[in-house]
Design an enzyme around this catalytic site. Sequence first.
Site, PDB file in Angstrom:
ATOM      1  N   GLU A  28      -5.920   2.968   6.174  1.00 16.96           N
ATOM      2  CA  GLU A  28      -5.622   2.880   4.747  1.00 16.96           C
ATOM      3  C   GLU A  28      -6.358   3.984   4.003  1.00 16.96           C
ATOM      4  O   GLU A  28      -5.944   4.407   2.921  1.00 16.96           O
ATOM      5  CB  GLU A  28      -6.033   1.500   4.220  1.00 16.96           C
ATOM      6  N   ARG A  68       0.828  -1.215   0.000  1.00 13.90           N
ATOM      7  CA  ARG A  68       0.000   0.000   0.000  1.00 13.90           C
ATOM      8  C   ARG A  68       0.860   1.263   0.000  1.00 13.90           C
ATOM      9  O   ARG A  68       0.555   2.248   0.671  1.00 13.90           O
ATOM     10  CB  ARG A  68      -0.969  -0.001   1.189  1.00 13.90           C
ATOM     11  N   SER A  98     -11.283  -1.556   2.700  1.00 12.62           N
ATOM     12  CA  SER A  98     -10.596  -1.883   3.951  1.00 12.62           C
ATOM     13  C   SER A  98     -10.156  -0.590   4.627  1.00 12.62           C
ATOM     14  O   SER A  98      -9.454   0.225   4.024  1.00 12.62           O
ATOM     15  CB  SER A  98      -9.374  -2.757   3.677  1.00 12.62           C
TER      16      SER A  98
END
Length: 306
Positions: free
Chosen positions: A296, A176, A226
């Site tokens: 995130e 990420r 998420s």
Amino acid sequence: MLQELCYELKSVITEGKVLTEEPMSRHTSFQIGGPADLFVQPATGEEVREAIRLAKKVQVPFFVVGNGSNLLVSDDGFRGMILQIGRNLQEITVEGNEIHAEAGALLSRVARTALEHGLTGMEFAAGIPGSLGGAVAMNAGAYGGEMKDILTEVEVLTPEGERKVLTLDELELAYRHSCIFEKNYIVLSAHLHLGEGDKDAIRNRMDELARARREKQPLEFPSAGSTFKRPEGYFAGKLIQDAGLKGYTVGGAQVSEKHSGFVVNCGGATAEEVLFLIRQVQKKVKDQFGVTMEPEVRMVGFTDPF
């Protein structure tokens, strides 16, 4: 300054759009967010460059978004210019095993294009709701696949207004993460390298992953996917569930009862409710397990979210 910027933008954004006081709730998968002073949808790379140049000239803050699938925007909105690379800049071309796509193309559409040409390697991305540009910047991934597995090079716009091509190594891709945000680059397009495959096998794998998403993820509610990154050695959803937070609700925001790794908008949730819930999850998981939960989701328009 804003009035001056708006006037100048309308003189250079001739193919795209320039909107004022545009509710960001219309442009985020959370369906949350107050108005942006200016909301610009450029249609070409040159319009992107000109919009950034003009905003810098009059010192108006700006923020670049793609499909809005990984954002939480403040209830107060954004004081400045939101530059959306999502509705336009969507061209996709295929040559052999190579796909070249502009940053605004939806990742799911690029994956379908790969399927149509019998190219394998993008099956993992078929259900990810973001744009290609956002997927590159975040090194998006799912079900064992990541963008770094298929990217070969990416064209970006630098803070100085120059177009530059980055190799895979120069992107510094990790979980990420890429160098895009750190260096204030804007993704314009990307080259992908895929393998030759059987269309039926590719379609079957996409269908299999789509079923898994429907069964395990709360797709019936607005969310930003998420909510937390996976802490090293743990699974975010399990930590949250083990902390007793499954179904934990603040106003219209809730830790999903279907998958604890998702914070969802059950109806009318505000950004402040979502943010308070995220902070509570972080605190309780830290207190019980000593693990730091890093969001995130990107926060936009907040003075100091954490």
